[in-house]
Design a protein around this motif. Structure first.
Motif, PDB file in Angstrom:
ATOM      1  N   ASP A  35       0.850  -1.191   0.000  1.00 14.19           N
ATOM      2  CA  ASP A  35       0.000   0.000   0.000  1.00 14.19           C
ATOM      3  C   ASP A  35       0.888   1.244   0.000  1.00 14.19           C
ATOM      4  OD1 ASP A  35      -2.389   1.552   0.305  1.00 14.19           O
ATOM      5  OD2 ASP A  35      -1.905   1.780   2.430  1.00 14.19           O
ATOM      6  N   GLY A  36       1.918   1.216   0.824  1.00 18.41           N
ATOM      7  CA  GLY A  36       2.852   2.341   0.891  1.00 18.41           C
ATOM      8  C   GLY A  36       3.567   2.572  -0.430  1.00 18.41           C
ATOM      9  N   LEU A  37       3.813   1.477  -1.149  1.00 16.75           N
ATOM     10  CA  LEU A  37       4.493   1.603  -2.438  1.00 16.75           C
ATOM     11  C   LEU A  37       3.587   2.273  -3.479  1.00 16.75           C
ATOM     12  CD1 LEU A  37       6.962   0.887  -4.268  1.00 16.75           C
ATOM     13  CD2 LEU A  37       5.858  -1.307  -4.733  1.00 16.75           C
ATOM     14  N   GLY A  38       2.271   2.074  -3.304  1.00 19.65           N
ATOM     15  CA  GLY A  38       1.355   2.696  -4.260  1.00 19.65           C
ATOM     16  C   GLY A  38       0.657   1.705  -5.181  1.00 19.65           C
ATOM     17  N   ILE A  39       0.713   0.411  -4.804  1.00 14.51           N
ATOM     18  CA  ILE A  39       0.019  -0.616  -5.589  1.00 14.51           C
ATOM     19  C   ILE A  39      -1.491  -0.372  -5.477  1.00 14.51           C
ATOM     20  CG2 ILE A  39      -0.450  -3.123  -5.683  1.00 14.51           C
ATOM     21  CD1 ILE A  39       2.414  -2.435  -6.549  1.00 14.51           C
ATOM     22  N   HIS A  40      -2.209  -0.523  -6.594  1.00 14.53           N
ATOM     23  CA  HIS A  40      -3.638  -0.203  -6.576  1.00 14.53           C
ATOM     24  C   HIS A  40      -4.498  -1.321  -5.989  1.00 14.53           C
ATOM     25  CE1 HIS A  40      -1.654   2.127  -9.770  1.00 14.53           C
ATOM     26  NE2 HIS A  40      -2.421   3.102  -9.330  1.00 14.53           N
ATOM     27  N   PHE A  41      -4.161  -2.565  -6.337  1.00  9.05           N
ATOM     28  CA  PHE A  41      -4.942  -3.698  -5.841  1.00  9.05           C
ATOM     29  C   PHE A  41      -3.995  -4.743  -5.241  1.00  9.05           C
ATOM     30  CE2 PHE A  41      -7.384  -1.932  -9.378  1.00  9.05           C
ATOM     31  CZ  PHE A  41      -8.600  -1.686  -8.749  1.00  9.05           C
ATOM     32  N   SER A  66      -4.041   3.405   2.751  1.00  6.36           N
ATOM     33  CA  SER A  66      -4.140   4.778   2.282  1.00  6.36           C
ATOM     34  C   SER A  66      -4.450   4.835   0.798  1.00  6.36           C
ATOM     35  CB  SER A  66      -2.842   5.517   2.581  1.00  6.36           C
ATOM     36  OG  SER A  66      -1.775   4.839   1.970  1.00  6.36           O
ATOM     37  N   HIS A  67      -4.195   3.766   0.105  1.00  3.84           N
ATOM     38  CA  HIS A  67      -4.218   3.853  -1.342  1.00  3.84           C
ATOM     39  C   HIS A  67      -4.844   2.607  -1.973  1.00  3.84           C
ATOM     40  CE1 HIS A  67      -2.484   5.176  -5.184  1.00  3.84           C
ATOM     41  NE2 HIS A  67      -2.324   3.890  -5.412  1.00  3.84           N
ATOM     42  N   ALA A  68      -4.360   1.455  -1.521  1.00  4.91           N
ATOM     43  CA  ALA A  68      -4.703   0.199  -2.203  1.00  4.91           C
ATOM     44  C   ALA A  68      -6.076  -0.323  -1.813  1.00  4.91           C
ATOM     45  CB  ALA A  68      -3.657  -0.847  -1.872  1.00  4.91           C
ATOM     46  N   LYS A  69      -6.610  -1.153  -2.703  1.00  4.49           N
ATOM     47  CA  LYS A  69      -7.827  -1.900  -2.359  1.00  4.49           C
ATOM     48  C   LYS A  69      -7.430  -3.359  -2.200  1.00  4.49           C
ATOM     49  CE  LYS A  69     -11.442   0.962  -4.291  1.00  4.49           C
ATOM     50  NZ  LYS A  69     -10.831   1.951  -5.207  1.00  4.49           N
ATOM     51  N   LEU A  70      -7.904  -3.953  -1.116  1.00  5.45           N
ATOM     52  CA  LEU A  70      -7.614  -5.353  -0.867  1.00  5.45           C
ATOM     53  C   LEU A  70      -8.580  -6.214  -1.685  1.00  5.45           C
ATOM     54  CD1 LEU A  70      -5.698  -6.998   0.925  1.00  5.45           C
ATOM     55  CD2 LEU A  70      -7.528  -7.081   2.627  1.00  5.45           C
ATOM     56  N   VAL A  71      -8.061  -7.288  -2.265  1.00  3.32           N
ATOM     57  CA  VAL A  71      -8.868  -8.139  -3.136  1.00  3.32           C
ATOM     58  C   VAL A  71      -8.875  -9.567  -2.599  1.00  3.32           C
ATOM     59  CG1 VAL A  71      -9.164  -8.960  -5.513  1.00  3.32           C
ATOM     60  CG2 VAL A  71      -8.052  -6.756  -5.101  1.00  3.32           C
ATOM     61  N   ALA A  72     -10.052 -10.187  -2.618  1.00  5.82           N
ATOM     62  CA  ALA A  72     -10.140 -11.610  -2.279  1.00  5.82           C
ATOM     63  C   ALA A  72     -10.287 -12.392  -3.577  1.00  5.82           C
ATOM     64  CB  ALA A  72     -11.338 -11.854  -1.379  1.00  5.82           C
TER      65      ALA A  72
END
Ligand code: ZN
Length: 535
Positions: A35-41, A66-72
Motif C-alpha cells: 500500500d505504501g508503495l502505491g500498488i492499486h490492488f 491509504s491507497h490500495a484496495k484489498l482483493v479476495a
C-alpha cells in the motif's frame, strides 16, 4: 495511453513458489508495505480455500490502507451448484472486501478435459458467479484462465467466455497466460481480437515459463490492457509470475506510464528486499532494477567510463528505483575501481594513482589467496583503513581456540550422540585483554558468541548486529578437504546490511576472519557511539 493499475498477487499466486509462505502477521505487514508503495490492488488470498486466508481477511478488516484496495480471490461456482449456495462464492462475498477476483476457464480443452463439464455449463458458471457477486455490490475482476492457449485452440469459445463475463457485469477481464508459454506478438493479436468484442477494461496475468512474463505484460499494455497483475520479485509457481519490480520501472521509466509517483518508485528496491526477507529468501542479487548487482560494475574499463560519465554503463539512474551504483573490487578491476570505491565510501585517503596501484596489488594478492571482495565491500573498506598508518582497530584478536566434540552418551540418554562446540577467545581492546568462553550450536556460532561476549562489555550496542547470511565457497574443488575455502558473511543491524569475507584452508579461520571483519566494520561506523567501559 490508458492509465495502468497495478495488481499484486504475491500473497496468493506468489506463495505458490516452492519454499515461499507467509504467516497471517507477515501477510498483513506486506499489505501495508505494498500500500505504501502505491500498488492499486493487493490480492490477499483465497478465503474459500484455507483457514489461514480466512483469518487473514478477518484481521485485514482492521487495516487502514491509504491507497490500495484489498482483493479476495476465488473461482467460479462449481458445476451444477447454484451460485448462492456455492461455499467458495459465499466466502468471497463474506470476506469483507469491496473487490473480488474470480477465476474461470476460458479454454475449451480445459473445460472438457480437466473440469469435465460441458462448454455451456462452463459459460453458465461464469455468468452466474459474476452476476451473484455483482448483486452483492462488489467490484468483480474475471480471471480468464488459460485464455491465450484457449484462444489458439478455439478462439470463438475463448472470446465467448469473456463476452458472458462482461455481460454479467465483470469490471475487468483479466487475460491469463496460465502456462506461461505465449509469445509477445501472440498476446497482442489476441488482445486486438478481444477489443473488437467489448469495451470492458482488460488486464494481463502472465507466468514466466518461457521467460516472457514481463515482455508479455508490456506487450499487453501496449495493446491496451490497463490492469497489470504480477508479484513482487516475480515469486510464483514453477518459474514464477510476471515480476512487478521490473514491470513498474519499465512502465514508468521506459514507456512513460505514470503507474506510481517518482517518490513511490524510489521505494521499489526497499519493498523488494523487505518482501524477500519476509519470505525468508536472500534477495536475488541479479534481479533487474532492484538486485544488488543490477548496477554493479566489475570491469575496470566500465568503471573508468563511469567515473567520467555516470550513465556510460547503466540504462537508468539507479536512485530512481531506490537502488545504487556499486563498484565491485576484484582482480579484474583496474586502478579506477579502487579510486572510485574509496571515494564512494568517503575515505579521505590521498588515494592517487600510486596509492591506488599499491592497494590494487594488495587486493590482487589477497584475492589470489581466496578473498573475494566483489561481494564484500565492508572487508574492502577495512582493507583501505588498514593501510593508514594511524588506523586504530576497535579490537584486536589475540588468540582463539575452538573445541568440537562428538560424544556417545549412555543409552539412557535420549540424544545418544551429542555434538558440543565451545570457543575460547582472547581479544585486546585499548590495551586490555579480555578472555571469554562460550558454547554454540557449531564452531562458528561458538566463536561468534565468545567474541560478542568480550566485545559487548565495551560496546553494548553491538547486540543489534546479527548475522543474516553465511556462505561457504570451495575454491579449488579438485583438492577435496584440503581446499581453500572462502566464507562470505552478510550482517545487519536492522537498518543496513554489509558483507565481509574471510579465506583460509581452514574453514574455522576463514569464518573467523569474516566474522571479525563484520563486527569491526560496524564498530568503525559507530565510533562516535562508543560507550566507555564501566570498569
Ligand atoms: Zn497465476
Amino acid at each position: 495511453m490508458t492509465p495502468v493499475q497495478l495488481y499484486d498477487t504475491t500473497l496468493r499466486d506468489g506463495v505458490q513458489q516452492e519454499g515461499v509462505s507467509f504467516s497471517v502477521v507477515d501477510k498483513l505487514k506486506i499489505v501495508q508495505k505494498l500500500d505504501g508503495l502505491g500498488i492499486h490492488f493487493i490480492e490477499g488470498g483465497w478465503p474459500g480455500s484455507n483457514p489461514r486466508d480466512v483469518e487473514f481477511f478477518e484481521k485485514a478488516r482492521n487495516l487502514t490502507l491509504s491507497h490500495a484496495k484489498l482483493v479476495a480471490f476465488g473461482s467460479t461456482r462449481r458445476s451444477k451448484v447454484k451460485a448462492e449456495t456455492d461455499t467458495n462464492l459465499l466466502a468471497l462475498a463474506d470476506a469483507g472486501v469491496k473487490v473480488v477476483t474470480i477465476v474461470g476457464k476460458s479454454s475449451e480443452l480445459q473445460v472438457t478435459q480437466v473440469l469435465e463439464t460441458t462448454l455451456e455449463e462452463n459459460l453458465s458458471m461464469i455468468t452466474d458467479s459474476v452476476h451473484y457477486l455483482k448483486t452483492k455490490g462488489l467490484t468483480v475482476f474475471f480471471d480468464a484462465e488459460h485464455f491465450f492457449d484457449g484462444f489458439k485452440n478455439n478462439s470463438n469459445y475463448a472470446l465467448r467466455t469473456l463476452e458472458v463475463a462482461a455481460e454479467a457485469g465483470a469490471d475487468c477481464l483479466v487475460l491469463c497466460d496460465t502456462n506461461g508459454g505465449t509469445l509477445p506478438d501472440e498476446i497482442a493479436v489476441a488482445i486486438e481480437a478481444v477489443k473488437e468484442l467489448t469495451n470492458v477494461p482488460l488486464g494481463i496475468h502472465a507466468h514466466n515459463d518461457a521467460e516472457l512474463a514481463v515482455a508479455n505484460t508490456l506487450a499487453a499494455v501496449n495493446a491496451g490492457a490497463s490492469q497489470v497483475q504480477g508479484t513482487t520479485n516475480g515469486y510464483g509457481e514453477r518459474c514464477g509470475n510476471a515480476n512487478l519490480c521490473s514491470i513498474i520501472p519499465d512502465l514508468k521509466l521506459k514507456m512513460g506510464i505514470d503507474c506510481l509517483t517518482d517518490v513511490q518508485l524510489a521505494n521499489l528496491t526497499e519493498v523488494s528486499h523487505y518482501i524477500s526477507e519476509m519470505a525468508n529468501l536472500v534477495p536475488n542479487a541479479f534481479l533487474p532494477y532492484v538486485g544488488s548487482s543490477a548496477f554493479g560494475h566489475k570491469a575496470g574499463l566500465h568503471v573508468s567510463g563511469l567515473s567520467r560519465w555516470a550513465d556510460s554503463y547503466q540504462h537508468v539512474d539507479p536512485t530512481q528505483v531506490g537502488n545504487q551504483q556499486r563498484v565491485l573490487v576484484s582482480e579484474l578491476s583496474g586502478k579506477a575501481n579502487i579510486i572510485y570505491q574509496a571515494k564512494e565510501i568517503g575515505l579521505d585517503l590521498p588515494l592517487r594513482g600510486k596509492e591506488a596501484k599499491k592497494l590494487l596489488e594488495q587486493v590482487k594478492l589477497l584475492e589470489s589467496r581466496g578473498f573475494q571482495y566483489d561481494h564484500a565491500e565492508a572487508s574492502f573498506e577495512l582493507l583501505i583503513h588498514r593501510t593508514k598508518p594511524d588506523y586504530q582497530p576497535p579490537f584486536e584478536l589475540v588468540d582463539f581456540m575452538v573445541v568440537v566434540e562428538k560424544r556417545r552418551r549412555p543409552p539412557t540418554r535420549r540424544n545418544l550422540e551429542e555434538m558440543l562446540s565451545e570457543a575460547m577467545v582472547k581479544v585486546k581492546v585499548d590495551n586490555e585483554t579480555m578472555h571469554t568462553v562460550a558454547e554454540g550450536n557449531g564452531p562458528v556460532n561458538a566463536l561468534d558468541q565468545a567474541l560478542r561476549k568480550a566485545l559487548l562489555q565495551l560496546y553494548p550496542s553491538l547486540a543489534q548486529v546479527k548475522l543474516v547470511d553465511y556462505k561457504v565457497r570451495i575454491l579449488e574443488e579438485s583438492v577435496g578437504t584440503e581446499s581453500q575455502v572462502c566464507v562470505l558473511i552478510e550482517s545487519s543491524d536492522g537498518v543496513k546490511e554489509w558483507r565481509t569475507v574471510g579465506s583460509s584452508t581452514n574453514i574455522i579461520e576463514a569464518s573467523w576472519l569474516a566474522l571479525a571483519d563484520s563486527l569491526e566494520y560496524w564498530l568503525l561506523k559507530q565510533k562516535t557511539l562508543k560507550t566507555p567501559s564501566t570498569e
